[in-house]
Design a protein around this motif. Structure first.
Motif: not given
Length: 282
Positions: A227-252
Motif C-alpha cells: 500500500i505504502n512504505e508503512k503497510f503491506q498486505l499478503q494472502a495465500g495458501y500453505m501446505k504443512s506436513i507435520q510429524q507428530r510425537e509417535r513418528g508414524f502419524d503425520l498432520n497433513n
C-alpha cells in the motif's frame, strides 16, 4: 526492462517447481524414515486452518529495530476451533545491507485438541510455552528478484495438556528460503503487486524428542500488495506436513494465511526518497 518483465512468469514457475520438489522430497524422507523402523504403518491426519498475522518492524536506531509478530490461528474446517495465540518479540540489528541478526522471546498459547484425550483424563484446555529465539537473515539479489535465507533457532520450554505435566526443554532449528517478485513495478515500492513464496523446514531435538526430529515442512504460495512504505498486505495458501510425537502419524494441513505488515521509523534522521524500495518485514 521489458525483457525482465517477460521473465517473471518463468521465474514464478521455477520457484513453484522448486518449492513443490522440496516439499515432496521432504515427505518421501519422512516416509522412508518410518518405513525403516518397527513403528506401525503411517497415518495421515488431514486438517485445515486459518492463520491471521500482524508483523511489525519499527526502526528505533540507525541500525536497530523492534520486531514483533502477533498471530491468531484457528483449526478444523478452517475456523471451527481455536488453535493458538502466538506472540513473538525481538530486537533486530542490521550488520549490513545483506545481513541482519535478531533475538528475543516468544509466548505462545495453545488450545488443547480435546479429541485426543479420554473423558477420564484431566487436561488444561489452554497452556502456554516459554521460548527464546535467535535469527540470522541473509539477503541475495538476482536482478530485480530478492531471495531471503532465514535461519532461526529456538529454545522451548513446553508441556503436555495433562494437568500437572512438567515443562521440558527442547530445541528447534528452522531454515526458510523466501522470494519476493514484483509484478507491476521494477521493485517493491508504493502500489506494487508481488508474488511471494517460501519453503521452511523445522528440525527439533531434546530428551523428549525420539521419533519426530523432523517436526514440520511448510510450503507457502501467495500474493501481496504494498500500500505504502508503512503497510503491506499478503494472502495465500500453505501446505504443512507435520510429524507428530509417535513418528508414524503425520498432520497433513491445508492452511489459508492472511497477513498485515507494518513498518515505522521512529528515528529523527528520516530522509524521504521518491519511489524508494521497501523492504519486506521478515
Amino acid at each position: 526492462m521489458n525483457a525482465s518483465r517477460k521473465n517473471y512468469p518463468l521465474l514464478i514457475l521455477i520457484m513453484v517447481f522448486l518449492f513443490l520438489m522440496s516439499s515432496r522430497s521432504f515427505g518421501q524422507f519422512m516416509e522412508s524414515q518410518a518405513e525403516g523402523t518397527s513403528l506401525p504403518e503411517k497415518e495421515y491426519n488431514r486438517q485445515s486452518g486459518l492463520w491471521l498475522g500482524v508483523y511489525t518492524k519499527y526502526k528505533i536506531g540507525q541500525k536497530l529495530f523492534y520486531y514483533g509478530e502477533y498471530h491468531m490461528r484457528r483449526r478444523d474446517r478452517l475456523v471451527q476451533n481455536m488453535a493458538q495465540i502466538y506472540l513473538r518479540f525481538g530486537l533486530s540489528y542490521l550488520i549490513n545491507e545483506k545481513l541482519e541478526v535478531t533475538g528475543g522471546i516468544v509466548t505462545p498459547f495453545y488450545w488443547a485438541p480435546e479429541d485426543l484425550y479420554t473423558s477420564q483424563e484431566q487436561i488444561d484446555k489452554v497452556i502456554n510455552q516459554f521460548r527464546f529465539w535467535q535469527q540470522f537473515l541473509f539477503v541475495q539479489t538476482m536482478g530485480r528478484v530478492k531471495i531471503y535465507h532465514q535461519i532461526r533457532t529456538e529454545q522451548r520450554w513446553k508441556r503436555d495438556y495433562l494437568v500437572g505435566s512438567p515443562f521440558e526443554l527442547t530445541h528447534r532449528m528452522r531454515y526458510k528460503i523466501t522470494s519476493y517478485i514484483p509484478l507491476n513495478k521494477p521493485k517493491l515500492q508504493d502500489k506494487t503487486l508481488f508474488f511471494s513464496g517460501y519453503n521452511e523446514i523445522f528440525i527439533q531435538a531434546g530428551k523428549s524428542i525420539v521419533y519426530n526430529y523432523f517436526e514440520d515442512n511448510r510450503l507457502f504460495l501467495g500474493l501481496g500488495y504494498v500500500i505504502n512504505e508503512k503497510f503491506q498486505l499478503q494472502a495465500g495458501y500453505m501446505k504443512s506436513i507435520q510429524q507428530r510425537e509417535r513418528g508414524f502419524d503425520l498432520n497433513n494441513r491445508d492452511i489459508i494465511r492472511f497477513s498485515i505488515y507494518h513498518n515505522l521509523d521512529f528515528t529523527k534522521a528520516k530522509k524521504q526518497v521518491k519511489a524508494r524500495e521497501i523492504k519486506p518485514v521478515l
